[in-house]
Design a protein around this motif. Structure first.
Motif, PDB file in Angstrom:
ATOM      1  N   ASN A  15       0.860  -1.184   0.000  1.00  0.00           N
ATOM      2  CA  ASN A  15       0.000   0.000   0.000  1.00  0.00           C
ATOM      3  C   ASN A  15       0.892   1.229   0.000  1.00  0.00           C
ATOM      4  O   ASN A  15       2.082   1.157   0.352  1.00  0.00           O
ATOM      5  CB  ASN A  15      -0.939  -0.013   1.208  1.00  0.00           C
ATOM      6  N   ALA A  16       0.338   2.372  -0.374  1.00  0.00           N
ATOM      7  CA  ALA A  16       1.147   3.575  -0.566  1.00  0.00           C
ATOM      8  C   ALA A  16       1.838   4.014   0.720  1.00  0.00           C
ATOM      9  O   ALA A  16       3.035   4.346   0.722  1.00  0.00           O
ATOM     10  CB  ALA A  16       0.276   4.707  -1.113  1.00  0.00           C
ATOM     11  N   ASN A  41       4.524   1.372   1.764  1.00  0.00           N
ATOM     12  CA  ASN A  41       5.708   1.417   0.910  1.00  0.00           C
ATOM     13  C   ASN A  41       6.584   2.622   1.247  1.00  0.00           C
ATOM     14  O   ASN A  41       7.818   2.533   1.218  1.00  0.00           O
ATOM     15  CB  ASN A  41       5.290   1.458  -0.563  1.00  0.00           C
ATOM     16  N   HIS A  42       5.953   3.743   1.554  1.00  0.00           N
ATOM     17  CA  HIS A  42       6.705   4.927   1.981  1.00  0.00           C
ATOM     18  C   HIS A  42       7.457   4.629   3.279  1.00  0.00           C
ATOM     19  O   HIS A  42       8.641   4.937   3.404  1.00  0.00           O
ATOM     20  CB  HIS A  42       5.756   6.107   2.194  1.00  0.00           C
TER      21      HIS A  42
END
Length: 204
Positions: free
Chosen positions: A64-65, A68-69
């Motif tokens: 997921n965004a 991942n960040h």
């Protein structure tokens, strides 16, 4: 998106507590996570436990965004950006306030913007909070980190995290102690001795 993630976090971190709010501080490798879990296990039915490390591992478990960040920042030894961490904590904090709970915070806040966000919520709600800093020499902290053998514990990442602690977290702790008591504990001693001291501070 943040709203759906925030709801999941609120569901994930809800326990009731009669104790004062406790923030665990210390250099990576000082034993914050270990000691926070011991304190939580002693008061399992009472404490509301918010652990950023646990939260980050949960977020990075799927693609997921936000996860991942977080994964990218951790791999480089960087702190997860305030614009990500603060809204996640605020979602948790609002649940605590609504349910009249107290908190055990494991490594939040880490930066001055994060502690200012914490003050904005705590000081307006007349809460009793203390900070507990676990103190170990840098060499001992590095030895402990290397022994746990996590994939992201590369020498470069460890060195950068320790520098981030000096550059960002120590100034934050100076600001914290202007508003709340900050107790320092020698964390090179036996785990049981350290945990007994922490329990006494959290319960007095």
């Amino acid at each position: 998106n943040y709203s759906s993630v925030s709801k999941l976090i609120c569901d994930f971190y809800v326990w009731k507590s009669p104790m004062k709010d406790v923030v665990m501080f210390g250099m990576q490798g000082a034993g914050k996570g270990t000691q926070a879990k011991i304190l939580y296990n002693k008061h399992e039915e009472d404490l509301s436990y918010f652990a950023t490390g646990q939260l980050f591992r949960w977020l990075t478990a799927t693609d997921n965004a936000i996860g991942n960040h977080v994964k990218d920042r951790i791999a480089r030894g960087e702190l997860v950006h305030d614009t990500v961490v603060i809204p996640l904590f605020e979602a948790y904090m609002h649940t605590v306030l609504q349910d009249n709970q107290h908190m055990l915070l494991d490594w939040y806040p880490r930066t001055i913007p994060q502690v200012k966000a914490l003050f904005g919520l705590i000081l307006n709600n007349d809460r009793d909070m203390i900070g507990i800093r676990l103190v170990v020499p840098e060499e001992e902290a590095i030895r402990r980190i290397m022994e746990r053998g996590r994939d992201d514990d590369t020498p470069e990442a460890i060195s950068h995290r320790i520098q981030q602690f000096h550059d960002k977290t120590e100034p934050m702790m100076d600001l914290f102690r202007k508003h709340f008591p900050l107790h320092e504990i020698d964390a090179t001693r036996d785990i049981d001795i350290v945990s007994a001291e922490i329990n006494a501070l959290a319960s007095e």
